[in-house]
Design a protein around this motif. Structure first.
Motif, PDB file in Angstrom:
ATOM      1  N   GLU A 149       0.835  -1.199   0.000  1.00  0.00           N
ATOM      2  CA  GLU A 149       0.000   0.000   0.000  1.00  0.00           C
ATOM      3  C   GLU A 149       0.871   1.251   0.000  1.00  0.00           C
ATOM      4  O   GLU A 149       1.886   1.323   0.694  1.00  0.00           O
ATOM      5  N   GLU A 150       0.470   2.237  -0.787  1.00  0.00           N
ATOM      6  CA  GLU A 150       1.187   3.504  -0.856  1.00  0.00           C
ATOM      7  C   GLU A 150       0.233   4.657  -0.574  1.00  0.00           C
ATOM      8  O   GLU A 150      -0.929   4.626  -0.995  1.00  0.00           O
ATOM      9  N   ARG A 151       0.717   5.651   0.105  1.00  0.00           N
ATOM     10  CA  ARG A 151      -0.044   6.874   0.326  1.00  0.00           C
ATOM     11  C   ARG A 151       0.874   8.072   0.120  1.00  0.00           C
ATOM     12  O   ARG A 151       2.079   7.996   0.339  1.00  0.00           O
ATOM     13  N   ARG A 152       0.236   9.173  -0.297  1.00  0.00           N
ATOM     14  CA  ARG A 152       0.981  10.419  -0.449  1.00  0.00           C
ATOM     15  C   ARG A 152       0.662  11.340   0.721  1.00  0.00           C
ATOM     16  O   ARG A 152      -0.456  11.398   1.203  1.00  0.00           O
ATOM     17  N   PHE A 153       1.699  12.085   1.147  1.00  0.00           N
ATOM     18  CA  PHE A 153       1.552  13.056   2.221  1.00  0.00           C
ATOM     19  C   PHE A 153       2.278  14.331   1.823  1.00  0.00           C
ATOM     20  O   PHE A 153       3.152  14.323   0.954  1.00  0.00           O
ATOM     21  N   LEU A 154       1.901  15.422   2.489  1.00  0.00           N
ATOM     22  CA  LEU A 154       2.617  16.680   2.339  1.00  0.00           C
ATOM     23  C   LEU A 154       3.373  16.968   3.627  1.00  0.00           C
ATOM     24  O   LEU A 154       2.801  16.942   4.720  1.00  0.00           O
ATOM     25  N   VAL A 155       4.672  17.247   3.475  1.00  0.00           N
ATOM     26  CA  VAL A 155       5.532  17.539   4.620  1.00  0.00           C
ATOM     27  C   VAL A 155       6.155  18.909   4.391  1.00  0.00           C
ATOM     28  O   VAL A 155       6.704  19.168   3.309  1.00  0.00           O
ATOM     29  N   PRO A 156       6.077  19.817   5.370  1.00  0.00           N
ATOM     30  CA  PRO A 156       6.723  21.122   5.199  1.00  0.00           C
ATOM     31  C   PRO A 156       8.198  20.948   4.838  1.00  0.00           C
ATOM     32  O   PRO A 156       8.898  20.117   5.423  1.00  0.00           O
ATOM     33  N   SER A 157       8.656  21.741   3.893  1.00  0.00           N
ATOM     34  CA  SER A 157      10.034  21.597   3.406  1.00  0.00           C
ATOM     35  C   SER A 157      11.062  21.720   4.512  1.00  0.00           C
ATOM     36  O   SER A 157      12.070  21.007   4.517  1.00  0.00           O
ATOM     37  N   ASP A 158      10.823  22.620   5.474  1.00  0.00           N
ATOM     38  CA  ASP A 158      11.811  22.820   6.529  1.00  0.00           C
ATOM     39  C   ASP A 158      11.809  21.702   7.560  1.00  0.00           C
ATOM     40  O   ASP A 158      12.674  21.656   8.435  1.00  0.00           O
ATOM     41  N   GLU A 159      10.858  20.780   7.475  1.00  0.00           N
ATOM     42  CA  GLU A 159      10.812  19.643   8.395  1.00  0.00           C
ATOM     43  C   GLU A 159      11.371  18.370   7.776  1.00  0.00           C
ATOM     44  O   GLU A 159      11.696  17.417   8.485  1.00  0.00           O
ATOM     45  N   TYR A 160      11.475  18.349   6.467  1.00  0.00           N
ATOM     46  CA  TYR A 160      11.826  17.094   5.810  1.00  0.00           C
ATOM     47  C   TYR A 160      13.326  16.839   5.881  1.00  0.00           C
ATOM     48  O   TYR A 160      14.122  17.462   5.173  1.00  0.00           O
ATOM     49  N   ARG A 161      13.712  15.947   6.756  1.00  0.00           N
ATOM     50  CA  ARG A 161      15.085  15.491   6.887  1.00  0.00           C
ATOM     51  C   ARG A 161      15.041  13.970   6.878  1.00  0.00           C
ATOM     52  O   ARG A 161      14.410  13.360   7.736  1.00  0.00           O
ATOM     53  N   ILE A 162      15.715  13.359   5.928  1.00  0.00           N
ATOM     54  CA  ILE A 162      15.561  11.921   5.717  1.00  0.00           C
ATOM     55  C   ILE A 162      15.967  11.115   6.944  1.00  0.00           C
ATOM     56  O   ILE A 162      15.324  10.138   7.307  1.00  0.00           O
ATOM     57  N   GLY A 163      17.011  11.506   7.631  1.00  0.00           N
ATOM     58  CA  GLY A 163      17.453  10.744   8.782  1.00  0.00           C
ATOM     59  C   GLY A 163      18.255   9.527   8.368  1.00  0.00           C
ATOM     60  O   GLY A 163      18.454   9.237   7.191  1.00  0.00           O
ATOM     61  N   ARG A 164      18.703   8.784   9.349  1.00  0.00           N
ATOM     62  CA  ARG A 164      19.610   7.672   9.098  1.00  0.00           C
ATOM     63  C   ARG A 164      18.941   6.522   8.352  1.00  0.00           C
ATOM     64  O   ARG A 164      19.541   5.891   7.493  1.00  0.00           O
ATOM     65  N   PHE A 165      17.665   6.258   8.681  1.00  0.00           N
ATOM     66  CA  PHE A 165      16.995   5.105   8.079  1.00  0.00           C
ATOM     67  C   PHE A 165      15.682   5.467   7.385  1.00  0.00           C
ATOM     68  O   PHE A 165      14.971   4.587   6.930  1.00  0.00           O
ATOM     69  N   GLY A 166      15.396   6.734   7.281  1.00  0.00           N
ATOM     70  CA  GLY A 166      14.199   7.140   6.573  1.00  0.00           C
ATOM     71  C   GLY A 166      13.383   8.147   7.368  1.00  0.00           C
ATOM     72  O   GLY A 166      13.575   8.328   8.576  1.00  0.00           O
ATOM     73  N   PHE A 167      12.464   8.795   6.670  1.00  0.00           N
ATOM     74  CA  PHE A 167      11.596   9.800   7.298  1.00  0.00           C
ATOM     75  C   PHE A 167      10.275   9.147   7.680  1.00  0.00           C
ATOM     76  O   PHE A 167       9.597   8.543   6.844  1.00  0.00           O
ATOM     77  N   VAL A 168       9.914   9.273   8.957  1.00  0.00           N
ATOM     78  CA  VAL A 168       8.667   8.704   9.462  1.00  0.00           C
ATOM     79  C   VAL A 168       7.590   9.779   9.433  1.00  0.00           C
ATOM     80  O   VAL A 168       7.741  10.851  10.024  1.00  0.00           O
ATOM     81  N   VAL A 169       6.514   9.505   8.729  1.00  0.00           N
ATOM     82  CA  VAL A 169       5.403  10.457   8.621  1.00  0.00           C
ATOM     83  C   VAL A 169       4.658  10.541   9.949  1.00  0.00           C
ATOM     84  O   VAL A 169       4.355   9.520  10.573  1.00  0.00           O
ATOM     85  N   ASP A 170       4.377  11.757  10.388  1.00  0.00           N
ATOM     86  CA  ASP A 170       3.551  12.001  11.575  1.00  0.00           C
ATOM     87  C   ASP A 170       2.135  12.281  11.084  1.00  0.00           C
ATOM     88  O   ASP A 170       1.833  13.383  10.614  1.00  0.00           O
ATOM     89  N   GLU A 171       1.266  11.296  11.183  1.00  0.00           N
ATOM     90  CA  GLU A 171      -0.088  11.429  10.630  1.00  0.00           C
ATOM     91  C   GLU A 171      -0.910  12.506  11.321  1.00  0.00           C
ATOM     92  O   GLU A 171      -1.917  12.967  10.774  1.00  0.00           O
ATOM     93  N   THR A 172      -0.503  12.927  12.526  1.00  0.00           N
ATOM     94  CA  THR A 172      -1.242  13.988  13.212  1.00  0.00           C
ATOM     95  C   THR A 172      -0.877  15.365  12.668  1.00  0.00           C
ATOM     96  O   THR A 172      -1.593  16.332  12.905  1.00  0.00           O
ATOM     97  N   ARG A 173       0.224  15.450  11.919  1.00  0.00           N
ATOM     98  CA  ARG A 173       0.687  16.734  11.430  1.00  0.00           C
ATOM     99  C   ARG A 173       0.869  16.782   9.929  1.00  0.00           C
ATOM    100  O   ARG A 173       0.831  17.850   9.327  1.00  0.00           O
TER     101      ARG A 173
END
Length: 296
Positions: free
Chosen positions: A253-277
């Protein structure tokens, strides 16, 4: 060791052969020379710096330019870290020279193609170079000395990670710097083998592979980004495609989300979406030919 003036060069006479020379390049960067190898502390992303390397720059340091450097050898916190890395390289080169490794021609067949040359570390321990890759070959007798948890059938050990298996098996054939790198590589890539061989439990932060497993377990049911692109439709946002646990493959399953540009940092193993935000996004996509399989 005293700190040199940014506008002068100096030689560290305590480093042995080869000598270490520090200075400033023509465009103002901290630079150094160890034998034929040149180093520079160059600016990277997010106000960070990295260690760059060059080869046989036959001009005074004050005439060096950023374009003389091409290699990328990791991040640097500050000038002190740069100086430490340079002196470490000088020690490595000195130890390597003392080991007496011998370069030789070779037409051996390797898993990576025909050998174009080889370096003999010792009888039965040979490192081959090919057009695209390379690695070690151990004789049958030498290979039997490798711990069974790490032993490769046929005695071939590629140069990216598996070389470290050879280094921890025959540490007397490697420099101190190489041994430290090998230890780090085994811990990162084969933590179970490291723990079994040395009887030491690796804690969080001591093994990339163990940390990855912990991350995947903790976020197994969360949406983790597998693809991202700057949104053309929503300025200031990154449009991301995420899957449960970051899994891939048919039927996922795939879903699309919008993440503010200044928050998007991939991190060591990936970016975890915060569904509340980070809201689910079903509008026009910036991904060419987007066809979400089960996207809302």
């Amino acid at each position: 060791m005293t700190t040199p003036s940014p506008l002068t060069t100096m030689t560290d006479s305590n480093s042995g052969f080869p000598e270490v020379e520090f200075g400033r390049s023509g465009d103002g960067y901290f630079v150094a020379r160890v034998g034929d190898t040149a180093f520079a502390m160059l600016p990277g992303r997010d106000a960070r710096h990295y260690l760059a390397t060059g080869w046989r720059i036959n001009r005074p340091m004050a005439e060096w330019k950023r374009s003389d450097f091409y290699g990328h050898s990791g991040g640097l916190a500050d000038e002190a870290a740069f100086r430490t890395k340079v002196v470490e390289n000088a020690e490595h080169q000195s130890e390597k020279r003392a080991l007496g490794r011998r370069d030789t021609g070779s037409n051996a067949s390797t898993p990576w193609g025909p050998s174009q040359g080889a370096t003999v570390y010792a009888e039965g321990v040979v490192c081959h170079s090919t057009a695209g890759h390379g690695g070690f070959h151990l004789s049958a007798e030498r290979n039997r000395k490798v711990n069974p948890a790490l032993r490769a059938r046929g005695g071939w050990y590629e140069e990216d990670e598996a070389w470290a298996i050879v280094a921890i098996t025959f540490p007397h054939l490697f420099t101190g710097y190489e041994r430290r790198c090998a230890e780090r590589t085994i811990k990162d890539s084969w933590p179970d083998a490291w723990e079994a061989i040395f009887g030491i439990v690796l804690h969080p932060g001591e093994s990339r592979e163990k940390d990855r497993r912990a991350f995947e377990k903790e976020h197994a049911d969360k949406w983790i980004v597998v693809s991202a692109i700057t949104s053309d439709q929503q300025p200031g946002f990154i449009e991301v495609v995420a899957t449960p646990g970051g899994r891939r493959g048919a039927g996922t399953e795939e879903r699309r989300f919008l993440v503010p540009s200044d928050e998007y940092r991939i991190g060591r193993f990936g970016f975890v979406v915060d569904e509340t935000r980070h809201p689910v996004y079903s509008g026009p996509s910036s991904f060419i030919g987007w066809q979400g399989r089960t996207s809302p």
